[in-house]
Structures are given as structure tokens and as C-alpha cells.
Design an enzyme around this catalytic site. Structure first.
Site, PDB file in Angstrom:
ATOM      1  N   GLU A   1      -5.779   7.855   6.181  1.00 41.47           N
ATOM      2  CA  GLU A   1      -6.109   7.919   5.570  1.00 41.47           C
ATOM      3  C   GLU A   1      -6.442   6.331   6.453  1.00 41.47           C
ATOM      4  O   GLU A   1      -8.282   5.949   5.968  1.00 41.47           O
ATOM      5  CB  GLU A   1      -5.483   7.164   4.317  1.00 41.47           C
ATOM      6  CG  GLU A   1      -6.183   5.676   3.688  1.00 41.47           C
ATOM      7  CD  GLU A   1      -5.958   5.041   2.246  1.00 41.47           C
ATOM      8  OE1 GLU A   1      -5.973   5.125   1.675  1.00 41.47           O
ATOM      9  OE2 GLU A   1      -4.473   5.468   2.070  1.00 41.47           O
TER      10      GLU A   1
ATOM     11  N   HIS B   1       0.603  -1.801   0.189  1.00 40.65           N
ATOM     12  CA  HIS B   1       0.415  -0.288   0.233  1.00 40.65           C
ATOM     13  C   HIS B   1       0.801   1.424   0.157  1.00 40.65           C
ATOM     14  O   HIS B   1       0.624   1.922  -0.581  1.00 40.65           O
ATOM     15  CB  HIS B   1      -0.633   0.049   1.277  1.00 40.65           C
ATOM     16  CG  HIS B   1      -1.872   1.454   1.514  1.00 40.65           C
ATOM     17  ND1 HIS B   1      -1.817   1.562   2.801  1.00 40.65           N
ATOM     18  CD2 HIS B   1      -2.789   1.880   0.335  1.00 40.65           C
ATOM     19  CE1 HIS B   1      -2.920   2.443   2.271  1.00 40.65           C
ATOM     20  NE2 HIS B   1      -2.710   3.209   0.892  1.00 40.65           N
TER      21      HIS B   1
ATOM     22  N   GLU C   1       1.600   1.253  -3.714  1.00 41.37           N
ATOM     23  CA  GLU C   1       1.226   2.187  -4.257  1.00 41.37           C
ATOM     24  C   GLU C   1       0.437   3.724  -4.774  1.00 41.37           C
ATOM     25  O   GLU C   1       0.650   4.529  -5.554  1.00 41.37           O
ATOM     26  CB  GLU C   1      -0.442   1.443  -3.840  1.00 41.37           C
ATOM     27  CG  GLU C   1      -1.255   2.172  -5.320  1.00 41.37           C
ATOM     28  CD  GLU C   1      -2.953   2.601  -3.878  1.00 41.37           C
ATOM     29  OE1 GLU C   1      -2.988   3.522  -3.981  1.00 41.37           O
ATOM     30  OE2 GLU C   1      -3.022   1.709  -3.557  1.00 41.37           O
ATOM     31  N   HIS C   2       1.383   4.323  -2.669  1.00 41.70           N
ATOM     32  CA  HIS C   2       1.245   5.829  -2.896  1.00 41.70           C
ATOM     33  C   HIS C   2       2.488   6.702  -3.375  1.00 41.70           C
ATOM     34  O   HIS C   2       2.292   7.347  -4.327  1.00 41.70           O
ATOM     35  CB  HIS C   2       1.386   5.907  -1.359  1.00 41.70           C
ATOM     36  CG  HIS C   2      -0.165   6.395  -0.558  1.00 41.70           C
ATOM     37  ND1 HIS C   2      -0.978   7.218  -0.224  1.00 41.70           N
ATOM     38  CD2 HIS C   2      -1.194   5.355  -0.240  1.00 41.70           C
ATOM     39  CE1 HIS C   2      -2.264   6.290  -0.131  1.00 41.70           C
ATOM     40  NE2 HIS C   2      -2.573   5.416  -0.119  1.00 41.70           N
TER      41      HIS C   2
END
Length: 456
Positions: free
Chosen positions: A153, A73, A76-77
Site C-alpha cells: 500500500e 494504521h 486498522e488492517h
């Protein structure tokens, strides 16, 4: 009955007609796979760069490093944060200038970077996505900035009690297996993350053998292949060169057997106390893996049990008794495992009644099956929703990728519907019985002190 289109990894080229669209597939010697579906009259195209690596794969990177969890994750950012030729702002403005819909997603078994653009901007979108995926610099300053973004998030998700219940439900059903971990990590793992672990994940897992590029809409297959190969060869990273032969990677059976998912062997009730007007309730157990032949029977059963406003759960829980606003059932499937669940949100004093009705409806279906009218209605619901979804190039683009990364079988709409139509009453009852007879996990999130939740 029509057979699915097989996608063997040793087949260099494939061209077929699928649901009115021309589908082509190229498997390059470098391991790169490109699949396209041309949709007549479309003036836009959806493009996805899919890497067959998800959150479940992080354990293998470096089990002694807590910072390795959440790397998928985190990466991905970071791929939006700059390459040697584009900084983060230039990547953002490049997509905005052409009115693109662009984003990324991390799942348990894959990661995707995608864009939807008008046909005239196709090449720019492919070039930008390829640059992001193959040339990310993982800048140290951007890493620290994005750490804060990811923590926000996660905090946002923690304020959504349905999300909290869902994450805890996966954790309880799958136990210590990597499928039970939250996809985005948690505050502890993100705070512990370091650039070296994420960089290791990037360099070890991202190369042409794990990359699948799919596109649907106004797409020229040969042009996409040429653009993709040129982009890989232009990468600043040697591992992306296409002059090296590699075997394409699809999640292997051997890996699945060695890393088997535990089956829930006992019933459990988990209560998570949070200030809330409602209890977010999940009830369920292990389900079916992606390629399980019973998945079509499960689809019919799930539709009848909790798949719409006419479903048994919705009618019994909401319409007849007024116990909840929302009630439905669902399934999640992975290469080697699955999960089945029932969700409802209700006032604390109604929780016990919701649980009782949910269990009773599952048990009733296991004992008595479904009616002919329910079977026909579920077929109509599945056929209609599937056909409507396929009007969207995003859906078709995703269908290509999931078939390639998953089972290696691509079903068109008619072939899929034929299998639903062939499901027997006995198969539906068998699947319902398997679920009803399994130890059930209950997760309740909210002001649980006010709720009556039987210990099974």
C-alpha cells in the site's frame, strides 16, 4: 442566528430535529456514545464505529519503540483479520453476502470502521463491526501477512507523486510534531513494527470511553444502543464491559496545550527528485484549527481563491495561461492546528510561473478582498455542495462522528449557512492577510532539475 446543537459529555440523552432528520444521542455510563440520524424513506443505513485515536497519538504509546509508529494504521488492517468466532474469510464473506459497502480509514485524530447496508441487514452489520472492534485476536501469522500488504500500500502511494508531495508538505509545515508524520507510517516503521506494540496500542487506546458509534439512514436508535451494549458485554476482553463507569474521552484542551504544534517561522523550498513529466507543486503554511471562529471566513476565501472552476487560481493558472491542468486551494483542520495549501501540477518549465501566479493571487486577495459577485457565488457553491452531500447517509453518519469527537458542536445545514452568510469582507481579508503574510513552504516533486523554482 441559529445556535449549534451542543453535545456535552455529561448529557445522557438528546433528541433533536436536524435538517429534516431525527437525531438522537445516548451517552452511556460506560463512556460509549451512540448517535443516530433517521432519514425518512431511506432503505439503507450507514454505520460507523469511530475510535478517537489517530496517527498523531502513537508517540504517547511508547516513544522508545520505533515499531509503535504506524500502529494505528496497522491495527486498522488487523481488525479485519479475525476474532475468536470469525476468521478473516468469514468476516469478508459475511459482508459480501449482504452486499455491504464496508471498509476502514485511519486519520490523524481518529480511526473508523464502517459499513453501508440495506435496512434488513442492519443488525448483522452492527454485530460484525462490534465483533471486529472489540474481539480482534491480532493473529501472529496474519500480522506478518498484513505487514506485506501495508508495504505494498505504501509502495502504491509512493508511485503517486501527488501523494508524495502531500505527505512531504505536511511534514514540512508541521515539522517534528506528530501531525507531520504520515498516517500510514513508512517502510521503516512498518518493517520495525511488532505485534506487541500494536497489541499495546489496541488495549491501551480502545475501550468504551474512546468509542463513538454513529448511524444514519433507516436506523432505530434504541435498537442500535441495545445491540452495541450487548456486543460490548459479550466481548472476550474485560475492558469492554459496560458495567464499569468511565468518562467519555474528547481530545482535551490540556493535551493540546502541552503538545502544541509549532508554527512555521521561516520560508523553505523542498525539492524531491522523481522521474515524471510534471512537477507536483504545493505551496502553503499553517492554517486554522477545527473550532476556530474564523473558519467560516476561511471557507468563503478558499472557495473564491481555489474552490472550483470559476475560482481565481483555476482561471488564472489554467484558463487564461494554460500553465496547468489542475489548480486548487484547500485547508485541513485539526483540534489544535491547521494547514492551508495551494496545489498545481505543471510541466517543469512552467513551475516558476505557477508559483508566481499563486502567490500573487493570495496577495491580491489579502490586499483587495473579494467582490460582491464572488461572495454570492461562493455562498451558492457552499450551499449547493453541502446540500447535495447531505443526500448521502455516509455524509450524515460522518458529520455526527466528527462533531462528537471534535468540537462537541453539531451544526445543521441552515445554521452553518447562516454563519457563512454573516461573514464580512473584513473577515475574509483578515484571513487572507494572515496566510499571505506567513512564511510559505514550497514542496516540488518531479523532475526538479528541469524546473526553475525560486528560493523564495
Amino acid at each position: 442566528m441559529r445556535d449549534p446543537i451542543l453535545l456535552p459529555l455529561d448529557l445522557p440523552e438528546l433528541a433533536v430535529d436536524l435538517s429534516g432528520g431525527d437525531v438522537r444521542r445516548t451517552v452511556h455510563p460506560s463512556g460509549l456514545r451512540v448517535l443516530t440520524e433517521r432519514m425518512p424513506a431511506s432503505r439503507s443505513v450507514s454505520i460507523g464505529f469511530w475510535v478517537g485515536v489517530g496517527s498523531r497519538d502513537e508517540q504517547a504509546e511508547r516513544s522508545d519503540a520505533p515499531g509503535s509508529l504506524g500502529s494505528t494504521h496497522f491495527l486498522e488492517h488487523l481488525l479485519f483479520k479475525g476474532t475468536p468466532t470469525r476468521d478473516a474469510y468469514e468476516i469478508a464473506t459475511g459482508f459480501d453476502r449482504i452486499g455491504a459497502e464496508h471498509n476502514a480509514l485511519t486519520a490523524k485524530e481518529y480511526t473508523c470502521y464502517y459499513a453501508k447496508v440495506r435496512d434488513a441487514d442492519f443488525e448483522q452489520a452492527v454485530t460484525s463491526l462490534a465483533d471486529m472492534v472489540t474481539n480482534s485476536v491480532l493473529d501472529t501469522n496474519e500480522f506478518e501477512t498484513e505487514r506485506g500488504v501495508i508495504l505494498e500500500e505504501l509502495a502504491m502511494a509512493a508511485d503517486d507523486l501527488a501523494d508524495v508531495a502531500n505527505e512531504r508538505f505536511f511534514e514540512e509545515v508541521f515539522g517534528d510534531h506528530p501531525l507531520g508524520r504520515p498516517i500510514g507510517g513508512n517502510a521503516e516503521t512498518i518493517l520495525a513494527a511488532n505485534r506487541d506494540d500494536v497489541d499495546r496500542h489496541y488495549h491501551h487506546r480502545y475501550d468504551p470511553s474512546t468509542l463513538v458509534i454513529t448511524a444514519a439512514g433507516a436506523v432505530d436508535h434504541d435498537r442500535l444502543v441495545a445491540l452495541a451494549l450487548a456486543a460490548l458485554d459479550a466481548s472476550h476482553e474485560e475492558r469492554w464491559r459496560t458495567n464499569v463507569s468511565r468518562v467519555p474521552v474528547r481530545r482535551a484542551t490540556a493535551e493540546v496545550v502541552e503538545n502544541a504544534v509549532p508554527v512555521c517561522s521561516s520560508q523553505r523550498v523542498v525539492k524531491v527528485d522523481r522521474p515524471s513529466e510534471q512537477i507536483n507543486l504545493l505551496l502553503g503554511t499553517n492554517g486554522l484549527p477545527t473550532g476556530d471562529p474564523r473558519r467560516f471566513a476561511f471557507g468563503i476565501m478558499n472557495s473564491v481563491l481555489g474552490g472550483g472552476m470559476s475560482s481565481r487560481l483555476f482561471q488564472e493558472i489554467r484558463e487564461k495561461r494554460g500553465l496547468a491542468y489542475t489548480a486548487y486551494s484547500f485547508g485541513a483542520s485539526y483540534t489544535d492546528a491547521g494547514l492551508f495549501g495551494i496545489y498545481a501540477g505543471s510541466a517543469p518549465e512552467k513551475t516558476a510561473a505557477v508559483l508566481e501566479v499563486s502567490k500573487n493571487e493570495l496577495a491580491r486577495m489579502a490586499a483587495d478582498g473579494i467582490t460582491e459577485e464572488e461572495f454570492e457565488r461562493s455562498l451558492g457553491q457552499i450551499a449547493g455542495s453541502s446540500a447535495l452531500a447531505l443526500e448521502d447517509s455516509d455524509t450524515r453518519m460522518g458529520r455526527l462522528a466528527r462533531a462528537e469527537l471534535g468540537t462537541g458542536e453539531l451544526y445543521d445545514l441552515d445554521a452553518s449557512l447562516e454563519r457563512f452568510e454573516a461573514v464580512t469582507a473584513e473577515e475574509i481579508t483578515s484571513v487572507a492577510s494572515m496566510l499571505a503574510e506567513s512564511p510559505l513552504t514550497v514542496v516540488a516533486v518531479g523532475d526538479v532539475a528541469k524546473a526553475v523554482i525560486p528560493e523564495q
